[in-house]
Scaffold this active site. Sequence first.
Site, PDB file in Angstrom:
ATOM      1  N   ARG A 196      13.469   8.637 -26.901  1.00 51.58           N
ATOM      2  CA  ARG A 196      12.301   8.498 -26.017  1.00 51.58           C
ATOM      3  C   ARG A 196      11.513   7.283 -26.474  1.00 51.58           C
ATOM      4  NH1 ARG A 196       8.086   7.733 -23.376  1.00 51.58           N
ATOM      5  NH2 ARG A 196       6.982   9.363 -22.194  1.00 51.58           N
TER       6      ARG A 196
ATOM      7  N   GLU B 178       8.568   9.166 -12.901  1.00 49.78           N
ATOM      8  CA  GLU B 178       9.548  10.232 -13.090  1.00 49.78           C
ATOM      9  C   GLU B 178      10.562  10.272 -11.952  1.00 49.78           C
ATOM     10  OE1 GLU B 178       9.760  12.535 -15.632  1.00 49.78           O
ATOM     11  OE2 GLU B 178       8.200  11.413 -16.695  1.00 49.78           O
TER      12      GLU B 178
ATOM     13  N   ARG C 254      14.134  15.207 -28.168  1.00 50.69           N
ATOM     14  CA  ARG C 254      14.363  13.767 -28.240  1.00 50.69           C
ATOM     15  C   ARG C 254      13.696  13.193 -29.491  1.00 50.69           C
ATOM     16  NH1 ARG C 254      11.981  12.441 -22.318  1.00 50.69           N
ATOM     17  NH2 ARG C 254      10.207  13.385 -23.404  1.00 50.69           N
TER      18      ARG C 254
END
Length: 303
Positions: free
Chosen positions: A164, A172, A212
């Site tokens: 990330r 998004e 992540r």
Amino acid sequence: MRWLFWASPPQNDSHDASPNAHPRPIKPQRREAHQDHTPAPGQAAPEPTISNAQSSRDWNSSLNATDWKQFTEPKTIIPTALLTGGILLCVHIHRKYLRRIPEAGYISPSYFRRRSLLGKVTSVGDGDNFRLYHTPGGRLGGWEWLRKVPTGKNELRNRTIHIRLAGIDAPELPHFGRPAQPYSHEAHTWLTNYLLNRRVRAFLYRPDQYGRVVATVYVRRWLLFKQDVGLQMLKQGWATVYEAKTGVEFGGAELERKYRDAEAWAKRRGLGLWEGLKGKKKEKWESPREFKTRMAAEEAQRK
């Protein structure tokens, strides 16, 4: 009675009837095996004889005897110490620098804020995250010429690290039942063209709640100049500075200042998603953070 001169002599002189005849002395037979070697009183004991079998055993034992002194000599200690130290050093280098990490869950906490990972981008999932195949050592470690990076989905399953990008927030894509945010496909396309199948270096900060790893990522695009991926997305206008009450990570105050300056520069020029702030579109424009907040509120109302 005397024998006649033509008669043969007697068979045994010991049977001569002459009274003056003396018996011939009989020599004793030698019986060395049965002689008693017990010394007489006052006489020294004879030295024991060494048999062939005993001498052979002594010779073999002398050949098989271990001389422990040779192990304490410098000519033995120094090469042994160098060899042992070399082996331990190779093991340490392999464990610290050349051991491949398959997934984010295998990253040791000692890596965060201290170490970086070199790898190849195998896929881009969204405008601010991607999958990294760890290639420790890079080309010096044999990657790309001795060891190949897998390309198939089955080969890459459970073998990549989800990264990330730190400090930024991109529009998004549709997932988890949510619709796509405006400019999400454009941001995803830009990041895919910028990173896919390229070698990058990720400086790790911490894991997030989705499994992540939050990291600042650098890629070499032209010759030897490395570029901050998150900073470039902000300059192109395909991301905003990450805004949240908790969990914000920039990698330091200096990077945060650069990120905010890049966002302001793209915003003034109306680049990327900031184009929506012009004219009539301004009323409908919302940042990635505002979009997530609105989606979460709508989902809470439906429940």
